[in-house]
Design an enzyme around this catalytic site. Structure first.
Site, PDB file in Angstrom:
ATOM      1  N   CYS A  35       0.792  -1.253  -0.006  1.00  0.00           N
ATOM      2  CA  CYS A  35       0.036   0.033  -0.063  1.00  0.00           C
ATOM      3  C   CYS A  35       0.817   1.252  -0.006  1.00  0.00           C
ATOM      4  CB  CYS A  35      -1.080   0.067   1.233  1.00  0.00           C
ATOM      5  SG  CYS A  35      -0.227  -0.371   2.715  1.00  0.00           S
TER       6      CYS A  35
HETATM    7  N1  LIG Z   1      -4.174  -4.997   5.110  1.00  0.00           N
HETATM    8  C1  LIG Z   1      -3.595  -4.331   4.268  1.00  0.00           C
HETATM    9  O1  LIG Z   1      -3.997  -3.076   4.194  1.00  0.00           O
HETATM   10  C2  LIG Z   1      -2.853  -4.755   3.073  1.00  0.00           C
HETATM   11  C3  LIG Z   1      -2.278  -6.145   3.275  1.00  0.00           C
HETATM   12  N2  LIG Z   1      -1.589  -6.683   2.286  1.00  0.00           N
HETATM   13  C4  LIG Z   1      -1.019  -7.995   2.399  1.00  0.00           C
HETATM   14  O2  LIG Z   1      -2.018  -8.979   2.143  1.00  0.00           O
HETATM   15  C5  LIG Z   1      -1.825 -10.264   2.776  1.00  0.00           C
HETATM   16  C6  LIG Z   1      -2.771 -10.538   3.710  1.00  0.00           C
HETATM   17  O3  LIG Z   1      -2.929  -9.595   4.680  1.00  0.00           O
HETATM   18  P1  LIG Z   1      -4.194  -9.031   5.551  1.00  0.00           P
HETATM   19  O4  LIG Z   1      -5.467  -9.746   4.794  1.00  0.00           O
HETATM   20  O5  LIG Z   1      -4.266  -7.862   5.923  1.00  0.00           O
HETATM   21  O6  LIG Z   1      -3.930 -10.095   6.593  1.00  0.00           O
HETATM   22  P2  LIG Z   1      -4.940 -10.954   7.652  1.00  0.00           P
HETATM   23  O7  LIG Z   1      -4.244 -11.311   9.038  1.00  0.00           O
HETATM   24  O8  LIG Z   1      -6.153 -10.167   8.047  1.00  0.00           O
HETATM   25  O9  LIG Z   1      -5.391 -12.311   6.872  1.00  0.00           O
HETATM   26  C7  LIG Z   1      -4.499 -13.120   6.429  1.00  0.00           C
HETATM   27  C8  LIG Z   1      -5.345 -14.442   6.405  1.00  0.00           C
HETATM   28  O10 LIG Z   1      -4.188 -15.519   5.964  1.00  0.00           O
HETATM   29  C9  LIG Z   1      -4.768 -16.806   6.834  1.00  0.00           C
HETATM   30  N3  LIG Z   1      -3.676 -17.418   6.848  1.00  0.00           N
HETATM   31  C10 LIG Z   1      -2.458 -17.387   7.653  1.00  0.00           C
HETATM   32  N4  LIG Z   1      -1.719 -18.304   7.559  1.00  0.00           N
HETATM   33  C11 LIG Z   1      -2.164 -19.277   6.641  1.00  0.00           C
HETATM   34  C12 LIG Z   1      -1.972 -20.673   5.979  1.00  0.00           C
HETATM   35  N5  LIG Z   1      -0.586 -21.198   6.353  1.00  0.00           N
HETATM   36  N6  LIG Z   1      -2.655 -21.053   5.141  1.00  0.00           N
HETATM   37  C13 LIG Z   1      -3.696 -20.424   5.040  1.00  0.00           C
HETATM   38  N7  LIG Z   1      -4.220 -19.254   5.238  1.00  0.00           N
HETATM   39  C14 LIG Z   1      -3.295 -18.627   6.311  1.00  0.00           C
HETATM   40  C15 LIG Z   1      -5.064 -16.101   8.104  1.00  0.00           C
HETATM   41  O11 LIG Z   1      -5.686 -16.940   8.721  1.00  0.00           O
HETATM   42  P3  LIG Z   1      -6.644 -16.788  10.157  1.00  0.00           P
HETATM   43  O12 LIG Z   1      -8.015 -16.451   9.623  1.00  0.00           O
HETATM   44  O13 LIG Z   1      -6.389 -17.755  11.036  1.00  0.00           O
HETATM   45  O14 LIG Z   1      -5.809 -15.498  10.852  1.00  0.00           O
HETATM   46  C16 LIG Z   1      -6.180 -14.915   7.761  1.00  0.00           C
HETATM   47  O15 LIG Z   1      -7.211 -15.147   7.495  1.00  0.00           O
HETATM   48  C17 LIG Z   1      -0.428  -9.921   3.602  1.00  0.00           C
HETATM   49  O16 LIG Z   1       0.645 -10.444   2.984  1.00  0.00           O
HETATM   50  C18 LIG Z   1      -0.187  -8.555   3.768  1.00  0.00           C
HETATM   51  O17 LIG Z   1       1.019  -7.942   3.940  1.00  0.00           O
HETATM   52  C19 LIG Z   1      -1.271  -5.867   1.186  1.00  0.00           C
HETATM   53  C20 LIG Z   1      -1.465  -4.539   1.381  1.00  0.00           C
HETATM   54  C21 LIG Z   1      -2.383  -3.943   2.294  1.00  0.00           C
HETATM   55  C1  LIG Z   2      -0.504  -0.209   9.151  1.00  0.00           C
HETATM   56  C2  LIG Z   2       0.514  -1.316   8.849  1.00  0.00           C
HETATM   57  O1  LIG Z   2       1.010  -2.155   9.693  1.00  0.00           O
HETATM   58  N1  LIG Z   2       0.760  -1.740   7.585  1.00  0.00           N
HETATM   59  C3  LIG Z   2       1.481  -2.918   7.129  1.00  0.00           C
HETATM   60  C4  LIG Z   2       1.476  -2.706   5.580  1.00  0.00           C
HETATM   61  C5  LIG Z   2       0.575  -2.954   4.779  1.00  0.00           C
HETATM   62  C6  LIG Z   2       1.005  -3.535   3.358  1.00  0.00           C
HETATM   63  O2  LIG Z   2       0.848  -2.530   2.494  1.00  0.00           O
HETATM   64  O3  LIG Z   2       1.132  -4.693   3.458  1.00  0.00           O
HETATM   65  P1  LIG Z   2       1.910  -5.515   2.517  1.00  0.00           P
HETATM   66  O4  LIG Z   2       3.284  -5.095   2.512  1.00  0.00           O
HETATM   67  O5  LIG Z   2       2.116  -6.677   3.268  1.00  0.00           O
HETATM   68  O6  LIG Z   2       1.230  -5.533   1.061  1.00  0.00           O
HETATM   69  C7  LIG Z   2       3.055  -2.759   7.647  1.00  0.00           C
HETATM   70  O7  LIG Z   2       3.495  -1.729   7.821  1.00  0.00           O
HETATM   71  O8  LIG Z   2       3.435  -4.068   7.855  1.00  0.00           O
END
Ligand SMILES: NC(=O)C1=CN([C@@H]2O[C@H](COP(=O)(O)OP(=O)(O)OC[C@H]3O[C@@H](n4cnc5c(N)ncnc54)[C@H](OP(=O)(O)O)[C@@H]3O)[C@@H](O)[C@H]2O)C=CC1
Ligand SMILES: CC(=O)N[C@@H](CCC(=O)OP(=O)(O)O)C(=O)O
Length: 315
Positions: free
Chosen positions: A120
């Protein structure tokens, strides 16, 4: 068969990003969504089955689980992958999933088997920096600083509980906090690589007590840029890069410069990003600012945009 719908599997569909993608795809009748039972979501055998059965797998998982998913598929799989984690964003055999990054990037994504969705913060920072490097205005060895604030959903399920549940053992009560204080945040490598920077940028992120939304700032000393450009020159370079890109809007110079404040939540629940050039003409300094939804263009919105490009469905 002409009426076969592409099969989409969201590995991690019960997490923050996965749920958002599911919501974004809910009204789509041109896709078949394969959904893993919640109790089997971490079972490698079940995941392998779903991964292999899909045309496109969207990975919304921590880095280690993303790597595992790619390994479960193997090298010769026909399943195409969009990974939202940090795991593959600088890998040379993955297309970087920022369609507006540079000329030809959308086509590269459309053709790729493996697409790494940008982080992000890097979406905002690279969106501001890269056009200026490509235009020869920002020297690749400029000491770039990036300061940012994110909504707390950026930290996934764990941080959402910390911010929303005061009784959680690791609850956070601050209205706004800095982190990444060692200056070694996981996004720095991606920022440097796709920002085309020779020098490691200094990145200082923070989180505010709001669920979604993001501001990314890149302050610049104009006298240290090639040709000592004006604010209008910087704005023109950004405008040139994003002309016709519906998702990324460069706010008209006069409109931006007249604003009293910028709201990080302005583009929530959209896949858009706005870029601004701030400063006082003749003042020798600029503050470039990006506004986006960390869960929109910063994650789920970009993933759906990339999926549509890969399926040839992009508008
Ligand atoms: N949130 C954001 O703004 C952003 C996130 N991302 C990236 O997206 C990805 C997901 O992040 P986010 O959605 O925030 O994280 P969350 O923790 O909200 O969700 C991750 C999900 O993955 C599941 N999980 C964890 N380990 C495993 C496994 N071994 N096998 C299958 N499922 C698994 C978790 O299970 P459980 O329900 O048990 O926790 C959970 O449901 C990350 O890599 C993050 O860095 C990227 C950009 C922005
Ligand atoms: C607020 C906060 O904790 N933000 C996350 C990044 C969110 C994001 O972009 O995650 P990915 O790199 O996994 O896509 C962090 O700083 O690690």
């Amino acid at each position: 068969m002409t009426d076969m719908k592409p099969k989409i599997f969201i590995d991690g569909e019960h997490g923050t990003t996965g749920l958002q993608i599911r919501t974004r795809l809910a009204g789509r009748n041109d896709l078949e969504i394969l959904s893993i039972p919640v109790e089997r979501r971490k079972d490698p055998e079940a995941r392998a089955e779903f991964l292999k059965a899909s045309d496109i797998a969207i990975l919304c998982l921590p880095d280690a689980a993303s790597k595992e998913a790619v390994a479960l598929l193997g090298d010769d799989s026909s399943t195409r992958v969009i990974d939202t984690s940090t795991a593959f964003r600088t890998a040379p055999d993955w297309a970087y999933g920022f369609a507006e990054l540079t000329k030809g990037q959308a086509d590269k994504i459309a053709q790729a088997r493996l697409v790494a969705n940008p982080g992000c913060y890097p979406t905002g920072a690279i969106g501001l920096i890269r056009p200026l490097v490509e235009a020869g205005i920002l020297p690749a060895d400029y000491p770039v600083s990036v300061n940012a604030v994110s909504g707390y959903t950026g930290g996934g399920k764990q941080m959402i509980v910390q911010m929303e549940n005061p009784d959680a053992p690791d609850a956070i009560t601050a209205p706004h906090f800095l982190y990444g204080l060692t200056l070694s945040h996981k996004h720095v490598a991606e920022l440097q690589t796709h920002g085309l920077l020779d020098r490691r940028p200094l990145f200082s992120p923070s989180v505010g007590r709001f669920a979604q939304g993001m501001l990314v700032q890149v302050p610049l000393f104009l006298g240290d840029l090639n040709g000592s450009p004006s604010l209008v020159d910087l704005h023109a370079a950004l405008e040139k890069q994003y002309a016709g890109a519906g998702v990324v809007e460069v706010v008209p110079y006069a409109e931006g410069i007249a604003l009293p404040r910028v709201d990080p939540t302005e583009l929530n629940d959209t896949n858009r990003m706005k870029l601004f050039v701030f400063g006082t003409e003749g003042g020798g300094q600029a503050n470039l600012v990006a506004v986006l939804d960390n869960l929109g263009k910063g994650a789920s919105g970009a993933a759906v945009q990339n999926m549509d490009l890969m399926l040839g469905k992009a508008a």
